[in-house]
Design an enzyme around this catalytic site. Structure first.
Site, PDB file in Angstrom:
ATOM      1  N   SER A 149     113.703  70.330  57.147  1.00 32.27           N
ATOM      2  CA  SER A 149     114.416  70.354  55.866  1.00 32.27           C
ATOM      3  C   SER A 149     114.270  71.701  55.173  1.00 32.27           C
ATOM      4  O   SER A 149     115.245  72.262  54.654  1.00 32.27           O
ATOM      5  CB  SER A 149     113.893  69.241  54.959  1.00 32.27           C
ATOM      6  OG  SER A 149     114.147  67.977  55.522  1.00 32.27           O
ATOM      7  N   SER A 168     116.529  59.538  48.431  1.00 35.20           N
ATOM      8  CA  SER A 168     115.864  60.779  48.845  1.00 35.20           C
ATOM      9  C   SER A 168     115.868  61.852  47.766  1.00 35.20           C
ATOM     10  O   SER A 168     116.112  63.030  48.035  1.00 35.20           O
ATOM     11  CB  SER A 168     116.513  61.328  50.132  1.00 35.20           C
ATOM     12  OG  SER A 168     116.461  60.380  51.164  1.00 35.20           O
ATOM     13  N   GLU A 174     113.278  58.567  55.547  1.00 37.12           N
ATOM     14  CA  GLU A 174     113.007  59.062  56.893  1.00 37.12           C
ATOM     15  C   GLU A 174     111.679  58.533  57.447  1.00 37.12           C
ATOM     16  O   GLU A 174     111.440  58.588  58.649  1.00 37.12           O
ATOM     17  CB  GLU A 174     112.995  60.589  56.896  1.00 37.12           C
ATOM     18  CG  GLU A 174     111.912  61.201  56.027  1.00 37.12           C
ATOM     19  CD  GLU A 174     112.259  62.614  55.581  1.00 37.12           C
ATOM     20  OE1 GLU A 174     111.415  63.495  55.809  1.00 37.12           O
ATOM     21  OE2 GLU A 174     113.337  62.827  55.021  1.00 37.12           O
ATOM     22  N   ARG A 178     114.040  59.662  65.295  1.00 37.62           N
ATOM     23  CA  ARG A 178     112.999  58.848  64.670  1.00 37.62           C
ATOM     24  C   ARG A 178     112.906  57.461  65.302  1.00 37.62           C
ATOM     25  O   ARG A 178     111.860  56.816  65.224  1.00 37.62           O
ATOM     26  CB  ARG A 178     113.221  58.778  63.160  1.00 37.62           C
ATOM     27  CG  ARG A 178     113.166  60.169  62.525  1.00 37.62           C
ATOM     28  CD  ARG A 178     112.823  60.130  61.070  1.00 37.62           C
ATOM     29  NE  ARG A 178     113.072  61.425  60.452  1.00 37.62           N
ATOM     30  CZ  ARG A 178     112.252  62.483  60.515  1.00 37.62           C
ATOM     31  NH1 ARG A 178     111.115  62.393  61.206  1.00 37.62           N
ATOM     32  NH2 ARG A 178     112.564  63.615  59.922  1.00 37.62           N
TER      33      ARG A 178
END
Length: 476
Positions: A45, A220, A339, A411
């Site tokens: 990120s 988020s 996430e 993930r």
């Protein structure tokens, strides 16, 4: 924890067995408590935000400790396509970025990288010609409408393969070398990246940008706070004093020499392994303060049964997580860090009581529909995992080996590996999909297990805490 309310909708029938693919990876089972230190590479990120800002800066800059993964390399390739020079330094994680005039009449491959497909259209609007965006087949179903509608509202022409403003890949941003800027409303309920993408380029708009979020939820939020912090670090004035409104003043973007923090979300499955197998896992370079959502990892793991400690190390602080193999169920709102949901869901499937994960409806629009994928794959292993309107309810059941599908989602692959520490016979489909943010994951995972202490494991062979003193369980 009290029993969770009945989920809605009800789960589908038990999935049919899936034959193993040739690329399936046999997830290793932990044969004893862990004693490992894991070096986690830089944050995806932060790397991709800093690359965009370096490309828009007033002069050359350098990123040190940058992540080199598929997502980061797609961003690098896209910026080079737009006319930005990105050169490696003495190691792949050192990147020297030299801005240049942004060129059009080019095509950008976004792969499956949300940061590329959502951060770069506002940058492409500053290019001197049309820029075509397309990506992987899975990327074509990820929502893009809000950021493209915002650009249209700001006077930027955006076209797709059909009439009207496109809502998905592929599309073309018709850059003219300038964006007037001004005010725009955006519904970012599906992804905080819609806000971040517009904010990152906003200082280069002639009048800057005032952006208002109009949706009922904003997932988020720490990722937006990360964007605001990186903008301020390069001298951009951002006013976020009003909830859901961001005002970016026009002005130069300062060039910087900056070091990228380790990716705390990528650290999560390694640290969680200490709960599953017992023992201690350490991650060096843990920041004292950060805008990464992964900062929530220690607290989440403590609630599920771990003990954590921050220890001094030669290169900075080291986060140490210790577990006994006992895992507690959890009721948690993961809106700020969706996430982490695949890691928490895997732990919940091995816990001693039910868990509810809330606030993560937006995960249906990630690399895959993560809620459906987790429910399907945990159920395939014999567990009970049900979708709700905004999350999952996981009720622990004895688990067994099977193919764990990943749906091209990194993930999902790491959550399958985590379950495999406890459950023999799990084969993770396409573990190489982890290269999206963590190249060489399978080798890192094995190195962590190579630090297993002598002695009995802290788990049995059916996925529940306690039991067998024989390492891999009956028949292994």
């Amino acid at each position: 924890m009290s029993a969770p309310e009945p989920p809605h909708p009800q789960p589908a029938a038990q999935p049919a067995p899936v034959p193993a693919r040739e690329d399936a990876w046999a997830a290793p089972v932990a044969i004893g408590p862990l004693d490992a230190t894991v070096q986690v590479p830089g944050s995806k990120s932060l790397t991709n935000r800093l690359l965009v800002l370096a490309a828009l800066a007033a002069g050359p800059g350098t990123l040190r400790g940058a992540l080199r993964s598929r997502d980061a390399d797609l961003m690098i390739a896209a910026l080079r396509t737009l006319g930005v020079a990105v050169a490696e330094g003495g190691d792949p994680g050192t990147l020297h970025v030299t801005p240049g005039p942004l060129r059009g009449d080019v095509a950008i491959d976004t792969g499956l990288a949300g940061t590329v497909m959502r951060f770069l259209p506002p940058v492409a609007a500053l290019a001197g010609g049309p820029v075509r965006f397309d990506g992987d087949p899975q990327a074509r179903v990820r929502p893009m409408g809000p950021v493209l509608a915002a650009l249209h509202a700001l006077g930027v022409k955006v076209t797709g393969d059909g009439p009207g403003i496109p809502t998905h890949l592929p599309f073309i941003v018709h850059g003219t070398g300038r964006v007037a800027g001004g005010s725009v409303d955006v519904d970012a309920s599906a992804s905080s990246q819609f806000v971040s993408g517009l904010l990152l380029a906003a200082a280069r708009f002639e009048r800057g940008l005032t952006l208002r979020h109009t949706g009922s939820t904003l997932p988020s939020l720490p990722h937006i706070e990360m964007t605001v912090a990186t903008l301020r670090d390069v001298g951009v004035h951002v006013d976020d004093s009003r909830s859901g409104i961001w005002q970016v003043a026009p002005g130069p973007v300062a060039a910087r020499d900056v070091r990228v923090e380790p990716d705390l979300s990528n650290a999560a499955p390694f640290l969680a392994a200490a709960l599953v197998a017992g023992g201690t896992v350490r991650v060096p370079g843990w920041p004292a303060s950060t805008t990464q959502p992964g900062a929530l990892v220690p607290g989440l793991l403590e609630r599920m049964g771990a003990t954590t400690a921050v220890e001094p190390g030669p290169g900075g602080d080291v986060l140490a997580v210790t577990g006994t193999g006992e895992i507690r169920g959890i009721d948690v709102d993961l809106r700020a860090a969706g996430e982490l949901a695949p890691t928490v869901a895997a732990l919940a499937a091995l816990a001693d009581s039910p868990s509810r994960l809330r606030g993560i409806a937006h995960l249906r629009g990630h690399e895959t529909d993560r809620l459906a994928a987790l429910a399907t794959e945990i159920t395939r292993l014999g567990g009970q995992c049900e979708e709700t309107r905004d999350g999952l309810v996981v009720t622990p059941r004895p688990l067994h080996g099977a193919v764990f599908r990943t749906y091209a989602d990194h993930r999902m692959a790491t959550s399958g590996a985590l379950l495999g520490l406890r459950v023999p016979g799990i084969e993770v489909e396409d573990v190489a999909t982890t290269a999206k943010t963590l190249p060489g994951f399978d080798a890192m995972w094995q190195r962590m297990l190579d630090g297993t202490r002598d002695g009995a494991p802290a788990h049995g062979s059916d996925g529940r805490a306690g039991g067998s003193p024989h390492g891999r369980g009956a028949g292994a």
